[in-house]
Design a protein around this motif. Sequence first.
Motif, PDB file in Angstrom:
ATOM      1  N   GLU A  49       7.051  16.287  -0.198  1.00 29.11           N
ATOM      2  CA  GLU A  49       7.400  17.329  -1.161  1.00 29.11           C
ATOM      3  C   GLU A  49       8.150  16.755  -2.363  1.00 29.11           C
ATOM      4  O   GLU A  49       7.989  17.231  -3.484  1.00 29.11           O
ATOM      5  N   LEU A  50       8.964  15.739  -2.122  1.00 25.26           N
ATOM      6  CA  LEU A  50       9.788  15.152  -3.184  1.00 25.26           C
ATOM      7  C   LEU A  50       8.999  14.218  -4.101  1.00 25.26           C
ATOM      8  O   LEU A  50       9.143  14.278  -5.321  1.00 25.26           O
ATOM      9  N   PHE A  51       8.202  13.325  -3.509  1.00 27.02           N
ATOM     10  CA  PHE A  51       7.513  12.292  -4.282  1.00 27.02           C
ATOM     11  C   PHE A  51       6.376  12.885  -5.106  1.00 27.02           C
ATOM     12  O   PHE A  51       5.754  13.870  -4.713  1.00 27.02           O
ATOM     13  N   GLY A  52       6.093  12.237  -6.222  1.00 23.63           N
ATOM     14  CA  GLY A  52       4.952  12.635  -7.040  1.00 23.63           C
ATOM     15  C   GLY A  52       3.654  12.443  -6.296  1.00 23.63           C
ATOM     16  O   GLY A  52       2.747  13.270  -6.386  1.00 23.63           O
ATOM     17  N   SER A  53       3.541  11.346  -5.535  1.00 22.47           N
ATOM     18  CA  SER A  53       2.381  11.108  -4.677  1.00 22.47           C
ATOM     19  C   SER A  53       2.754  10.073  -3.625  1.00 22.47           C
ATOM     20  O   SER A  53       3.630   9.235  -3.849  1.00 22.47           O
ATOM     21  N   ALA A  54       2.078  10.165  -2.480  1.00 17.62           N
ATOM     22  CA  ALA A  54       2.345   9.235  -1.379  1.00 17.62           C
ATOM     23  C   ALA A  54       1.143   9.180  -0.460  1.00 17.62           C
ATOM     24  O   ALA A  54       0.446  10.182  -0.270  1.00 17.62           O
ATOM     25  N   GLY A  55       0.917   8.001   0.124  1.00 19.63           N
ATOM     26  CA  GLY A  55      -0.129   7.850   1.127  1.00 19.63           C
ATOM     27  C   GLY A  55       0.206   8.656   2.368  1.00 19.63           C
ATOM     28  O   GLY A  55       1.299   9.214   2.500  1.00 19.63           O
ATOM     29  N   GLU A  56      -0.720   8.708   3.298  1.00 15.79           N
ATOM     30  CA  GLU A  56      -0.514   9.464   4.538  1.00 15.79           C
ATOM     31  C   GLU A  56       0.431   8.737   5.497  1.00 15.79           C
ATOM     32  O   GLU A  56       1.227   9.356   6.167  1.00 15.79           O
ATOM     33  N   PHE A  78      18.617   8.120   2.055  1.00 18.90           N
ATOM     34  CA  PHE A  78      17.780   7.836   0.901  1.00 18.90           C
ATOM     35  C   PHE A  78      18.306   8.661  -0.254  1.00 18.90           C
ATOM     36  O   PHE A  78      18.676   9.818  -0.087  1.00 18.90           O
ATOM     37  N   ARG A  79      18.359   8.063  -1.442  1.00 22.35           N
ATOM     38  CA  ARG A  79      18.851   8.761  -2.635  1.00 22.35           C
ATOM     39  C   ARG A  79      17.840   8.583  -3.767  1.00 22.35           C
ATOM     40  O   ARG A  79      17.155   7.570  -3.857  1.00 22.35           O
ATOM     41  N   LEU A  80      17.787   9.587  -4.647  1.00 20.51           N
ATOM     42  CA  LEU A  80      16.874   9.546  -5.784  1.00 20.51           C
ATOM     43  C   LEU A  80      17.420  10.434  -6.890  1.00 20.51           C
ATOM     44  O   LEU A  80      18.378  11.161  -6.685  1.00 20.51           O
ATOM     45  N   ASP A  81      16.778  10.344  -8.055  1.00 25.28           N
ATOM     46  CA  ASP A  81      17.141  11.229  -9.166  1.00 25.28           C
ATOM     47  C   ASP A  81      16.290  12.490  -9.169  1.00 25.28           C
ATOM     48  O   ASP A  81      16.801  13.594  -9.120  1.00 25.28           O
ATOM     49  N   TYR A  82      14.969  12.329  -9.276  1.00 26.05           N
ATOM     50  CA  TYR A  82      14.070  13.479  -9.435  1.00 26.05           C
ATOM     51  C   TYR A  82      12.997  13.538  -8.354  1.00 26.05           C
ATOM     52  O   TYR A  82      12.613  14.607  -7.937  1.00 26.05           O
ATOM     53  N   GLY A  83      12.457  12.427  -7.972  1.00 27.79           N
ATOM     54  CA  GLY A  83      11.418  12.383  -6.950  1.00 27.79           C
ATOM     55  C   GLY A  83      10.013  12.431  -7.497  1.00 27.79           C
ATOM     56  O   GLY A  83       9.149  11.677  -7.064  1.00 27.79           O
ATOM     57  N   TYR A  84       9.754  13.308  -8.455  1.00 22.11           N
ATOM     58  CA  TYR A  84       8.388  13.474  -8.950  1.00 22.11           C
ATOM     59  C   TYR A  84       7.878  12.256  -9.703  1.00 22.11           C
ATOM     60  O   TYR A  84       6.677  12.142  -9.942  1.00 22.11           O
ATOM     61  N   ASN A  85       8.748  11.337 -10.056  1.00 24.67           N
ATOM     62  CA  ASN A  85       8.328  10.097 -10.726  1.00 24.67           C
ATOM     63  C   ASN A  85       8.091   8.953  -9.746  1.00 24.67           C
ATOM     64  O   ASN A  85       7.900   7.816 -10.163  1.00 24.67           O
ATOM     65  N   ASP A 122      14.747   7.398 -10.536  1.00 23.42           N
ATOM     66  CA  ASP A 122      13.405   7.549 -11.108  1.00 23.42           C
ATOM     67  C   ASP A 122      13.371   8.406 -12.367  1.00 23.42           C
ATOM     68  O   ASP A 122      12.650   9.381 -12.439  1.00 23.42           O
ATOM     69  N   VAL A 123      14.096   8.012 -13.394  1.00 24.01           N
ATOM     70  CA  VAL A 123      13.970   8.727 -14.665  1.00 24.01           C
ATOM     71  C   VAL A 123      12.635   8.406 -15.328  1.00 24.01           C
ATOM     72  O   VAL A 123      12.120   9.203 -16.104  1.00 24.01           O
ATOM     73  N   CYS A 124      12.086   7.256 -15.018  1.00 19.69           N
ATOM     74  CA  CYS A 124      10.732   6.875 -15.413  1.00 19.69           C
ATOM     75  C   CYS A 124       9.947   6.606 -14.130  1.00 19.69           C
ATOM     76  O   CYS A 124      10.535   6.465 -13.057  1.00 19.69           O
ATOM     77  N   PRO A 125       8.635   6.503 -14.222  1.00 18.61           N
ATOM     78  CA  PRO A 125       7.834   6.304 -13.013  1.00 18.61           C
ATOM     79  C   PRO A 125       8.182   5.036 -12.244  1.00 18.61           C
ATOM     80  O   PRO A 125       8.408   3.973 -12.824  1.00 18.61           O
ATOM     81  N   ILE A 126       8.223   5.184 -10.927  1.00 25.36           N
ATOM     82  CA  ILE A 126       8.289   4.078  -9.977  1.00 25.36           C
ATOM     83  C   ILE A 126       6.989   4.138  -9.198  1.00 25.36           C
ATOM     84  O   ILE A 126       6.720   5.123  -8.507  1.00 25.36           O
ATOM     85  N   THR A 127       6.163   3.114  -9.346  1.00 23.82           N
ATOM     86  CA  THR A 127       4.856   3.083  -8.708  1.00 23.82           C
ATOM     87  C   THR A 127       4.792   1.878  -7.781  1.00 23.82           C
ATOM     88  O   THR A 127       5.016   0.744  -8.219  1.00 23.82           O
ATOM     89  N   ILE A 128       4.505   2.133  -6.512  1.00 26.80           N
ATOM     90  CA  ILE A 128       4.471   1.079  -5.500  1.00 26.80           C
ATOM     91  C   ILE A 128       3.115   1.131  -4.806  1.00 26.80           C
ATOM     92  O   ILE A 128       2.679   2.196  -4.363  1.00 26.80           O
ATOM     93  N   GLY A 129       2.459  -0.020  -4.686  1.00 28.76           N
ATOM     94  CA  GLY A 129       1.130  -0.094  -4.088  1.00 28.76           C
ATOM     95  C   GLY A 129       1.144   0.088  -2.584  1.00 28.76           C
ATOM     96  O   GLY A 129       2.147   0.448  -1.977  1.00 28.76           O
ATOM     97  N   LYS A 130       0.015  -0.231  -1.977  1.00 27.63           N
ATOM     98  CA  LYS A 130      -0.134  -0.069  -0.530  1.00 27.63           C
ATOM     99  C   LYS A 130       0.479  -1.262   0.216  1.00 27.63           C
ATOM    100  O   LYS A 130       0.658  -2.340  -0.349  1.00 27.63           O
ATOM    101  N   ASN A 131       0.801  -1.021   1.478  1.00 29.02           N
ATOM    102  CA  ASN A 131       1.355  -2.051   2.368  1.00 29.02           C
ATOM    103  C   ASN A 131       2.642  -2.657   1.830  1.00 29.02           C
ATOM    104  O   ASN A 131       2.864  -3.867   1.942  1.00 29.02           O
ATOM    105  N   ALA A 132       3.492  -1.841   1.267  1.00 23.28           N
ATOM    106  CA  ALA A 132       4.774  -2.329   0.734  1.00 23.28           C
ATOM    107  C   ALA A 132       5.895  -2.049   1.728  1.00 23.28           C
ATOM    108  O   ALA A 132       5.912  -1.008   2.385  1.00 23.28           O
ATOM    109  N   MET A 133       6.830  -2.995   1.809  1.00 24.96           N
ATOM    110  CA  MET A 133       7.993  -2.850   2.680  1.00 24.96           C
ATOM    111  C   MET A 133       9.257  -3.108   1.875  1.00 24.96           C
ATOM    112  O   MET A 133       9.334  -4.091   1.137  1.00 24.96           O
ATOM    113  N   LEU A 134      10.238  -2.223   2.044  1.00 21.61           N
ATOM    114  CA  LEU A 134      11.532  -2.378   1.390  1.00 21.61           C
ATOM    115  C   LEU A 134      12.599  -2.511   2.469  1.00 21.61           C
ATOM    116  O   LEU A 134      12.657  -1.686   3.388  1.00 21.61           O
TER     117      LEU A 134
END
Length: 186
Positions: A50-57, A65-72, A89-101
């Motif tokens: 619900e928070l993220f602009g888009s996410a894989g399954e 976890f903390r964020l500013d807006y989520g939709y970015n 995330d005041v600007c877009p944060i885009t992360i590809g597949k198979n990423a680990m933080l």
Amino acid sequence: MISEKDKMIAGKMYKASDMELVKERVSAHSKAQEFNRVETDQERKKIIKELFGSAGENITVEATFRLDYGYNIHVGEDFYANFNCVFLDVCPITIGKNAMLGPGVNLVTGEHPLKATERNSGYEFGRPITIGDNCWIGTNATIIGGVTLGDNVVVAAGSVVTKSFSDNVIIGGVPAKIIKVIDNDC
């Protein structure tokens, strides 16, 4: 007339105290607090979707976890974020597949002007962050706005990434630099 939100997402100077933005931050912070209180992975996944602009399954984000807006925030399939990550995330944060933080990773797109008079005016700006596929960001690393990391990049723990790097490298340090090129034939 362009809204403060549109200016923010475009990386232009914007007024963070704009009421639309304040309401959106308050709402996102409230949802993040709910996320940090729930007990099951299934409940957390639902809130993140619900928070993220888009996410894989297949994604996992650990509390807290903390964020500013989520939709970015846009993450690909098989995404994992360990405990105590912060995505400003005041600007877009885009992360590809198979990423680990790792734990305590900070992705910070927001910035402030260098001149005190401009900084004190309440205006700020941001720059996007893009992270490719198959990346591993180590514990307590910080990536600032304007950075693009290619595919298969490993960021050493505690690093501060202030510039972009291409595919297949291990980077580390403050500021981060290339430590090793990864030979994918191994």
